[in-house]
Design a protein around this motif. Structure first.
Motif, PDB file in Angstrom:
ATOM      1  N   THR A  86       1.002  -0.808  -9.534  1.00 45.29           N
ATOM      2  CA  THR A  86       0.492  -1.989 -10.087  1.00 45.29           C
ATOM      3  C   THR A  86       1.485  -2.737 -11.075  1.00 45.29           C
ATOM      4  OG1 THR A  86      -0.618  -0.550 -11.757  1.00 45.29           O
ATOM      5  CG2 THR A  86      -1.968  -0.853  -9.925  1.00 45.29           C
ATOM      6  N   SER A 136       2.508  -5.645  -9.089  1.00 44.20           N
ATOM      7  CA  SER A 136       1.653  -6.302  -8.247  1.00 44.20           C
ATOM      8  C   SER A 136       1.652  -7.670  -8.495  1.00 44.20           C
ATOM      9  CB  SER A 136       0.199  -5.746  -8.437  1.00 44.20           C
ATOM     10  OG  SER A 136      -0.183  -5.860  -9.507  1.00 44.20           O
ATOM     11  N   TYR A 185      -3.072  -6.976  -4.848  1.00 38.88           N
ATOM     12  CA  TYR A 185      -3.397  -5.882  -5.776  1.00 38.88           C
ATOM     13  C   TYR A 185      -2.465  -4.749  -6.258  1.00 38.88           C
ATOM     14  CZ  TYR A 185      -7.613  -8.250  -4.172  1.00 38.88           C
ATOM     15  OH  TYR A 185      -8.712  -9.183  -3.615  1.00 38.88           O
ATOM     16  N   ARG A 186      -1.513  -4.503  -5.365  1.00 36.65           N
ATOM     17  CA  ARG A 186      -0.779  -3.282  -5.735  1.00 36.65           C
ATOM     18  C   ARG A 186       0.669  -3.829  -4.926  1.00 36.65           C
ATOM     19  NH1 ARG A 186      -5.613  -1.068  -4.779  1.00 36.65           N
ATOM     20  NH2 ARG A 186      -5.960   0.708  -6.199  1.00 36.65           N
TER      21      ARG A 186
END
Length: 554
Positions: A381, A384, A453-454
């Motif tokens: 993350t 991200s 998101y990642r």
């Protein structure tokens, strides 16, 4: 942004040890606001004003650092009208065009408690000379360096940018150099993400016309929101302005006036295209002619400064697509705001010269993503797109993400989703995903999970096997193509089969670390099969093509 590109190209040219740093914690305090009076007189500037800070560390702090460009000298630092003790020393750092900052380490008589605020009254003065020092240290010729770092404060003409170019408002960043690869850009991104302040600037009246990339509060007072993806730009000169329905254009010369008319015409036609893709513009773009006829262009939001010489209208349209996208799509998320602007340039290239030209534009930028991905933190993350402070991620990788989304859902659904986007409603990361799912009637969570998101890295596609079989009806072939994704991110990838009678393309959704097969009907035996046409960034593109042996059963 040719200056950033030049820095990236030169960054690996010189090996250098990181500069020594003092014991002061430069990350302890967050800059929450600036209110500065800037007095410009000829080639000199005096700055007085207020800097608001907050101790975001978990301990009381009695020291803090403030940095400005090496050509600016600290005069005083006060708190509640009382002078504070400080030491000032030069520090090698390429966050400034001179390659050096002037750092004041301030000693506070009473420590500031954790999570408490303080207000400092600062005063400094000096000059902003033309300087290409940081690029020359990497071997760039002096003229090339100065056309890239063109910031200058002068009698008849002034143009300078903010942090990352000229550190003319106080910051605190551990020293970094371009010789350390991506370190400067990462440090700048982290600082901007951590310090989302507003810079209010009050300028003394001038006979020269004032132009800027901020928000005019009143005459001579400008607010610059210091976001991750914008840089303050101040310009003063003997400008004449002309207006068109989509642009405000400022030129310095008669030749600039002629070029300005061309820019106005191109801006009008390009605006119609971009607004069709992204929605109507909320503001006009601003195009400013730079005094240096060879200077690198620079964009900050909907403002563009460029030599503005007469050129191929297609190249002007390609350049303006970035600013026009900012005029149509506002967002506090850098990956949306900047990524969609770079996507608009790729789409403009496709509009002008076809998909192959757009893919060539994308492919030129793929190596930067692959390098940044290798250097990214282990956390999925940290970089991200939701959290990215590295511009390779929120500009270049985001551009690819927008392109892939468009390929997946189609032009009509893509345009509807973007036009429906409202930054005030963007209260959670999944907001944009839901817009695209609604307009496309597709489940897109796996894609957003891997790419937005990642940071799962990049896919790595390879063709495992190709099996062609002639159909019973004769004259056609059913070709089975098995593809493997060796990477950690999935994607919907195009597969192209080349035959003597033409090419046939299909798309295959391929998850990370998975295999899948596509079956395609062709009118002739397959000769070559390619997975990925360049629209998806990969870690390795050397294994994307499979030559079909003539001995295979047909």
């Amino acid at each position: 942004m040719r200056s950033i590109s030049l820095m990236l190209l030169l960054a690996g040219a010189l090996a250098q040890q990181p500069p020594k740093v003092s014991a002061v914690d430069r990350n302890a305090f967050t800059f929450t606001g600036y209110d500065l009076s800037v007095h410009l007189e000829g080639a000199a500037m005096q700055v007085r004003g207020i800097v608001d800070l907050r101790n975001d560390s978990n301990a009381a702090r009695s020291e803090l650092a403030l940095q400005v460009s090496s050509t600016l000298k600290w005069a005083s630092i006060r708190r509640e009208g009382k002078p504070l003790a400080f030491t000032s020393s030069p520090l090698t750092s390429d966050i400034d065009h001179t390659g050096t900052v002037n750092e004041a380490v301030v000693t506070l008589p009473i420590a500031v408690a954790a999570h408490s605020t303080l207000q400092l009254e600062v005063a400094y003065q000096g000059t902003i000379p033309l300087s290409g020092v940081r690029l020359q240290r990497l071997g760039a010729p002096a003229d090339v360096a100065q056309h890239s770092d063109w910031d200058v404060l002068g009698n008849a003409y002034t143009a300078f940018r903010g942090l990352g170019y000229v550190t003319w408002y106080p910051v605190a960043i551990s020293p970094v150099t371009l010789a350390q690869g991506n370190a400067v850009f990462r440090a700048l991104g982290e600082f901007k993400a951590r310090n989302p302040a507003t810079l209010r600037v009050r300028l003394n009246p001038s006979d020269l016309k004032l132009l800027h990339s901020g928000i005019a509060v009143q005459e001579g007072t400008i607010d610059f929101p210091l976001s991750a993806s914008t840089v303050p730009l101040l310009v003063l000169g003997g400008y004449t302005t002309q207006a068109s329905p989509s642009a405000e254009i400022a030129h310095l010369t008669a030749a600039g006036a002629s070029a300005g008319s061309l820019y106005a015409d191109v801006a009008a036609s390009s605006s119609r295209l971009v607004s069709g893709w992204l929605g109507p513009a909320d503001q006009k773009i601003q195009i400013i002619q730079s005094a240096d006829a060879h200077s690198a262009t620079f964009e900050s939001g909907a403002t563009l400064i460029t030599p503005m010489q007469a050129a191929d209208p297609r190249e002007i349209a390609f350049q303006l697509a970035h600013s026009l996208a900012h005029a149509s799509v506002q967002s506090f998320r850098p990956w949306i705001y900047e990524g969609i602007a770079h996507f608009a340039q790729a789409r403009m290239r496709e509009q002008q010269q076809g998909r192959a030209a757009a893919l060539a534009f994308l492919s030129e930028r793929r190596p930067a993503i692959a390098l940044a991905d290798m250097d990214s933190p282990a956390s999925a993350t940290a970089q991200s797109l939701i959290n990215a402070d590295d511009e390779i991620f929120y500009r270049t990788k985001a551009m690819f993400v927008w392109w892939m989304l468009r390929d997946m859902v189609g032009d009509e659904a893509f345009n509807r989703a973007i036009i429906a986007y409202r930054p005030q409603d963007d209260k959670e990361p999944a907001y944009l995903q839901r817009l695209f799912e609604k307009e496309s009637n597709r489940r897109l969570e796996p894609f957003f999970d891997d790419w937005v998101y990642r940071d799962r890295g990049l896919p790595d596609f390879r063709i495992v096997s190709v099996y062609p079989r002639q159909n019973l009806k004769g004259g056609t072939y059913l070709v089975t193509v098995q593809v493997e994704n060796l990477g950690n991110a999935g994607a919907e990838v195009p597969i192209r089969i080349h035959t003597a009678s033409g090419d046939v393309t299909t798309r295959l959704e391929l998850l990370a670390k998975d295999k899948a097969a596509a079956r395609i009907e062709t009118n002739a035996p397959p000769e070559e099969v390619t997975v990925n046409d360049g629209s998806i960034p990969e870690s390795d593109i050397s294994n994307n093509t499979f030559t079909v042996p003539t001995a295979l059963p047909r």
